[in-house]
Motif scaffolding. Structure first.
Motif, PDB file in Angstrom:
ATOM      1  N   ALA A  41     -12.467  -7.031   1.899  1.00  0.00           N
ATOM      2  CA  ALA A  41     -11.331  -6.570   2.715  1.00  0.00           C
ATOM      3  C   ALA A  41     -11.578  -6.757   4.207  1.00  0.00           C
ATOM      4  O   ALA A  41     -10.654  -7.026   4.969  1.00  0.00           O
ATOM      5  CB  ALA A  41     -11.020  -5.105   2.416  1.00  0.00           C
ATOM      6  N   GLN A  42     -12.847  -6.603   4.634  1.00  0.00           N
ATOM      7  CA  GLN A  42     -13.151  -6.771   6.066  1.00  0.00           C
ATOM      8  C   GLN A  42     -13.997  -8.029   6.300  1.00  0.00           C
ATOM      9  O   GLN A  42     -14.621  -8.165   7.361  1.00  0.00           O
ATOM     10  CB  GLN A  42     -13.896  -5.539   6.609  1.00  0.00           C
ATOM     11  CG  GLN A  42     -13.139  -4.236   6.487  1.00  0.00           C
ATOM     12  CD  GLN A  42     -11.922  -4.153   7.414  1.00  0.00           C
ATOM     13  OE1 GLN A  42     -11.823  -4.879   8.399  1.00  0.00           O
ATOM     14  NE2 GLN A  42     -10.993  -3.277   7.083  1.00  0.00           N
ATOM     15  N   SER A  48      -7.351  -8.105   0.687  1.00  0.00           N
ATOM     16  CA  SER A  48      -5.952  -7.699   0.877  1.00  0.00           C
ATOM     17  C   SER A  48      -5.224  -8.686   1.771  1.00  0.00           C
ATOM     18  O   SER A  48      -5.758  -9.087   2.812  1.00  0.00           O
ATOM     19  CB  SER A  48      -5.882  -6.331   1.573  1.00  0.00           C
ATOM     20  OG  SER A  48      -6.517  -5.347   0.817  1.00  0.00           O
ATOM     21  N   ASN A  71     -15.890  -1.337   7.251  1.00  0.00           N
ATOM     22  CA  ASN A  71     -14.702  -1.112   8.083  1.00  0.00           C
ATOM     23  C   ASN A  71     -14.958  -0.018   9.112  1.00  0.00           C
ATOM     24  O   ASN A  71     -14.317   0.033  10.148  1.00  0.00           O
ATOM     25  CB  ASN A  71     -13.489  -0.733   7.221  1.00  0.00           C
ATOM     26  CG  ASN A  71     -13.639   0.625   6.581  1.00  0.00           C
ATOM     27  OD1 ASN A  71     -14.668   0.917   5.986  1.00  0.00           O
ATOM     28  ND2 ASN A  71     -12.641   1.465   6.727  1.00  0.00           N
ATOM     29  N   ASP A 115     -16.501  -6.588  -1.979  1.00  0.00           N
ATOM     30  CA  ASP A 115     -15.267  -6.107  -1.368  1.00  0.00           C
ATOM     31  C   ASP A 115     -15.106  -6.880  -0.057  1.00  0.00           C
ATOM     32  O   ASP A 115     -15.776  -6.599   0.934  1.00  0.00           O
ATOM     33  CB  ASP A 115     -15.380  -4.591  -1.124  1.00  0.00           C
ATOM     34  CG  ASP A 115     -14.237  -4.052  -0.283  1.00  0.00           C
ATOM     35  OD1 ASP A 115     -13.400  -4.849   0.202  1.00  0.00           O
ATOM     36  OD2 ASP A 115     -14.182  -2.819  -0.092  1.00  0.00           O
ATOM     37  N   GLY A 147      -3.626  -5.546  -3.756  1.00  0.00           N
ATOM     38  CA  GLY A 147      -4.505  -5.432  -2.589  1.00  0.00           C
ATOM     39  C   GLY A 147      -5.939  -5.200  -3.048  1.00  0.00           C
ATOM     40  O   GLY A 147      -6.223  -5.202  -4.255  1.00  0.00           O
ATOM     41  N   THR A 148      -6.816  -4.986  -2.096  1.00  0.00           N
ATOM     42  CA  THR A 148      -8.232  -4.761  -2.445  1.00  0.00           C
ATOM     43  C   THR A 148      -8.368  -3.573  -3.390  1.00  0.00           C
ATOM     44  O   THR A 148      -9.112  -3.623  -4.378  1.00  0.00           O
ATOM     45  CB  THR A 148      -9.041  -4.475  -1.155  1.00  0.00           C
ATOM     46  OG1 THR A 148      -8.774  -5.502  -0.212  1.00  0.00           O
ATOM     47  CG2 THR A 148     -10.524  -4.417  -1.441  1.00  0.00           C
ATOM     48  N   THR A 149      -7.652  -2.495  -3.094  1.00  0.00           N
ATOM     49  CA  THR A 149      -7.732  -1.293  -3.927  1.00  0.00           C
ATOM     50  C   THR A 149      -7.322  -1.625  -5.363  1.00  0.00           C
ATOM     51  O   THR A 149      -8.006  -1.233  -6.324  1.00  0.00           O
ATOM     52  CB  THR A 149      -6.816  -0.187  -3.353  1.00  0.00           C
ATOM     53  OG1 THR A 149      -7.210   0.056  -2.002  1.00  0.00           O
ATOM     54  CG2 THR A 149      -6.897   1.095  -4.147  1.00  0.00           C
ATOM     55  N   THR A 179     -19.561  -3.899  -0.074  1.00  0.00           N
ATOM     56  CA  THR A 179     -18.625  -4.453   0.898  1.00  0.00           C
ATOM     57  C   THR A 179     -19.282  -5.611   1.649  1.00  0.00           C
ATOM     58  O   THR A 179     -20.502  -5.619   1.850  1.00  0.00           O
ATOM     59  CB  THR A 179     -18.154  -3.365   1.882  1.00  0.00           C
ATOM     60  OG1 THR A 179     -17.066  -3.885   2.635  1.00  0.00           O
ATOM     61  CG2 THR A 179     -19.251  -2.920   2.850  1.00  0.00           C
ATOM     62  N   HIS A 200     -16.043   1.778   1.678  1.00  0.00           N
ATOM     63  CA  HIS A 200     -14.709   2.370   1.821  1.00  0.00           C
ATOM     64  C   HIS A 200     -14.420   3.142   0.528  1.00  0.00           C
ATOM     65  O   HIS A 200     -14.925   2.774  -0.535  1.00  0.00           O
ATOM     66  CB  HIS A 200     -13.724   1.205   1.993  1.00  0.00           C
ATOM     67  CG  HIS A 200     -12.310   1.601   2.265  1.00  0.00           C
ATOM     68  ND1 HIS A 200     -11.438   1.997   1.275  1.00  0.00           N
ATOM     69  CD2 HIS A 200     -11.595   1.624   3.413  1.00  0.00           C
ATOM     70  CE1 HIS A 200     -10.250   2.246   1.806  1.00  0.00           C
ATOM     71  NE2 HIS A 200     -10.314   2.037   3.106  1.00  0.00           N
ATOM     72  N   HIS A 228      -2.624  -8.080   3.730  1.00  0.00           N
ATOM     73  CA  HIS A 228      -2.142  -7.549   5.023  1.00  0.00           C
ATOM     74  C   HIS A 228      -3.225  -7.492   6.087  1.00  0.00           C
ATOM     75  O   HIS A 228      -2.916  -7.312   7.263  1.00  0.00           O
ATOM     76  CB  HIS A 228      -1.517  -6.160   4.821  1.00  0.00           C
ATOM     77  CG  HIS A 228      -2.496  -5.091   4.484  1.00  0.00           C
ATOM     78  ND1 HIS A 228      -2.940  -4.179   5.406  1.00  0.00           N
ATOM     79  CD2 HIS A 228      -3.128  -4.776   3.328  1.00  0.00           C
ATOM     80  CE1 HIS A 228      -3.793  -3.347   4.833  1.00  0.00           C
ATOM     81  NE2 HIS A 228      -3.924  -3.697   3.564  1.00  0.00           N
ATOM     82  N   LYS A 229      -4.489  -7.641   5.679  1.00  0.00           N
ATOM     83  CA  LYS A 229      -5.568  -7.622   6.677  1.00  0.00           C
ATOM     84  C   LYS A 229      -5.911  -9.038   7.143  1.00  0.00           C
ATOM     85  O   LYS A 229      -6.783  -9.225   7.972  1.00  0.00           O
ATOM     86  CB  LYS A 229      -6.809  -6.948   6.099  1.00  0.00           C
ATOM     87  CG  LYS A 229      -6.608  -5.445   5.827  1.00  0.00           C
ATOM     88  CD  LYS A 229      -7.885  -4.821   5.361  1.00  0.00           C
ATOM     89  CE  LYS A 229      -7.671  -3.473   4.704  1.00  0.00           C
ATOM     90  NZ  LYS A 229      -7.467  -2.385   5.666  1.00  0.00           N
ATOM     91  N   ALA A 283     -12.140   2.947  -1.384  1.00  0.00           N
ATOM     92  CA  ALA A 283     -11.615   2.035  -2.420  1.00  0.00           C
ATOM     93  C   ALA A 283     -12.732   1.397  -3.241  1.00  0.00           C
ATOM     94  O   ALA A 283     -12.482   0.895  -4.339  1.00  0.00           O
ATOM     95  CB  ALA A 283     -10.774   0.925  -1.771  1.00  0.00           C
TER      96      ALA A 283
HETATM   97  N1  PMP Z   1     -12.334  -1.972   1.470  1.00  0.00           N
HETATM   98  C1  PMP Z   1     -12.493  -2.004   2.795  1.00  0.00           C
HETATM   99  C2  PMP Z   1     -13.834  -2.355   3.369  1.00  0.00           C
HETATM  100  C3  PMP Z   1     -11.408  -1.726   3.622  1.00  0.00           C
HETATM  101  O1  PMP Z   1     -11.565  -1.755   4.949  1.00  0.00           O
HETATM  102  C4  PMP Z   1     -10.166  -1.401   3.045  1.00  0.00           C
HETATM  103  C5  PMP Z   1      -8.960  -1.061   3.911  1.00  0.00           C
HETATM  104  N2  PMP Z   1      -9.231  -0.353   5.066  1.00  0.00           N
HETATM  105  C6  PMP Z   1     -10.056  -1.389   1.657  1.00  0.00           C
HETATM  106  C7  PMP Z   1     -11.154  -1.685   0.905  1.00  0.00           C
HETATM  107  C8  PMP Z   1      -8.749  -1.079   0.979  1.00  0.00           C
HETATM  108  O2  PMP Z   1      -7.806  -2.035   1.283  1.00  0.00           O
HETATM  109  P1  PMP Z   1      -6.279  -1.847   0.851  1.00  0.00           P
HETATM  110  O3  PMP Z   1      -5.864  -0.497   1.368  1.00  0.00           O
HETATM  111  O4  PMP Z   1      -5.563  -2.971   1.503  1.00  0.00           O
HETATM  112  O5  PMP Z   1      -6.232  -1.904  -0.637  1.00  0.00           O
END
Ligand code: PMP
Length: 412
Positions: free
Chosen positions: A208-209, A229, A181, A206, A99-101, A177, A129, A231-232, A131
């Motif tokens: 993820a969003q 990620s 988020n 990043d 995932g992104t993390t 990012t 975030h 799942h998003k 992460a």
């Molecule tokens: N970066 C951002 C901007 C996020 O919104 C999120 C998840 N909310 C993450 C990183 C981490 O994603 P994940 O938990 O799927 O690794």
């Protein structure tokens, strides 16, 4: 009005693709406004995952038997579909992660080992975030480096002039990012990349969003790394992507050691496999990768520009409706936003709002959204967040507003 009627017709078909959207909660129709945390899955993704285990499951890149071959082929085919989706130049530049993390931790470790030393600096923004904060902090602690933070204005927008001032001969990498988020701000990552590159500094985005809301083209963006990620973006959990330019991935040491990432192992010395396998140690989540590729296909079939347009319509409608509710304050008023809105109702704690909305079947997120520093920037300990996506409806926004009015009545 005409647009709205057309919308509602199309939306019924779209919603029928997602089995969970017809669920009831507390005997009320589910209104799912927590897509920033995780999205629901279309039936085609569920089918693709089931097919792995009912039709050809075998471990990838290992056996000479038919099941292993078929799974390996499907996995590598998934990689190619991800490559095409983000328009990476080469398949070898697409690494499957958890995932992104996982992706950001991998770069923070590998990049830190290779390029960061005492006194060096990494630039991130106030919007990040956790992460995209904590892995860099851990790396800085190991290497004696430090973090520099790009500030934001009262609308939650990145201050580009301040970013320029932070760049120094000690800057090793910028990690930002694509969209917040917590506030919904779309960050001008293209501009940040151009500025950083003119100073010879690589950039991680990043995504993820970002990736689920509009077309992302990593070649055009020219980012050095891109993380997202599954799942998003309507895919399964436990799978994500790290895109990296080949020149970086060739130079960086692997993050984890284990099976499949090696070329030759002796007790004295190990040589590593070629890209992308060098960064994929152990049995990978191949079912997740195949499910993710199907989700990306689904997004393409739906139309990324159509998704972006629908989400913009939802954002504008929800922003207008929420602004009419008197004691409600929206946090994050950037000119460019994803379909995410953070707010607080004067005198009512976010958990109370979230709990009462939940009892009406409305799923929102409350708290700091794993972005405590940006909450500190606004002097608050959290917000209520609605994060919409293309399968949400105007009617659901109306239901939310009625729900919020009820919360206000209960507390007045
Ligand atoms: N970066 C951002 C901007 C996020 O919104 C999120 C998840 N909310 C993450 C990183 C981490 O994603 P994940 O938990 O799927 O690794």
């Amino acid at each position: 009005m005409r647009i709205i009627i057309l919308e509602l017709k199309d939306i019924a078909e779209i919603r029928a693709d997602f089995p969970l959207l017809s669920k009831k909660v507390y005997n009320k129709p589910l209104v799912y406004f927590d897509n920033g945390a995780t999205t629901q899955k279309p039936q085609c993704v569920l089918d693709a995952i089931q097919e792995v285990f009912t039709s050809y499951n075998g471990n990838i890149h290992r056996g000479i038997h038919a099941m292993s071959d078929m799974t390996s082929e499907a996995y590598e085919n998934a990689r190619e579909r991800v490559r095409s989706f983000i328009n990476a130049a080469r398949k070898e530049e697409v690494i499957f992660t958890s995932g992104t993390t996982g992706s950001i931790n991998s770069v923070a470790f590998s990049f830190g080992e290779r390029y960061v030393g005492p006194g060096d600096e990494i630039i991130i923004s106030n919007l990040e975030h956790h992460a995209n904060i904590v892995p860099w902090q851990m790396m800085c602690q190991r290497k004696g480096a430090s973090l520099r933070i790009i500030p934001v204005n009262d609308d939650g927008e990145i201050l580009i002039d301040e970013f320029v001032k932070l760049l120094s001969p000690r800057t090793r990498l910028v990690s930002v990012t694509q969209a917040s988020n917590a506030l919904g701000t779309i960050v001008p990552v293209g501009e940040i990349i151009r500025i950083a590159h003119s100073a010879g500094i690589p950039v991680l985005v990043d995504g993820a969003q970002g990736v689920q809301h509009d077309v992302v083209d990593v070649s055009e963006l020219d980012c050095d790394f891109y993380a997202f990620s599954g799942h998003k973006i309507y895919g399964p959990t436990g799978i994500g992507i790290l895109y990296g330019k080949q020149k970086w991935l060739e130079e960086l040491p692997p993050y984890q050691g284990g099976g499949d990432m090696v070329e030759k192992v002796t007790f004295e010395k190990t040589t590593y496999n070629e890209l992308p396998f060098k960064f994929e140690a152990g049995t990978m989540n191949f079912a997740g990768a195949i499910g993710l590729a199907r989700a990306l296909d689904y997004v393409l079939e739906t139309g990324r520009k159509d998704i972006a347009a629908r989400e913009k319509m939802l954002l504008d409608y929800a922003t207008g409706k929420l602004a009419e509710i008197r004691p409600l304050k929206i946090y994050g008023n950037s000119k460019n936003k994803i379909s995410t809105i953070s707010f607080l109702i004067d005198g009512i704690h976010q958990y109370d709002t979230g709990t009462i909305l939940d009892k009406q079947g409305i799923a929102v997120r409350t708290g700091t959204h794993c972005a405590q520093p940006v909450m500190d920037r606004f002097g608050i300990d959290g917000t209520v967040r609605i994060s919409m996506c293309f399968y949400n409806t105007l009617e659901e926004i109306d239901t939310l507003c009625t729900g919020i009015e009820k919360v206000i009545r209960m507390f007045s």
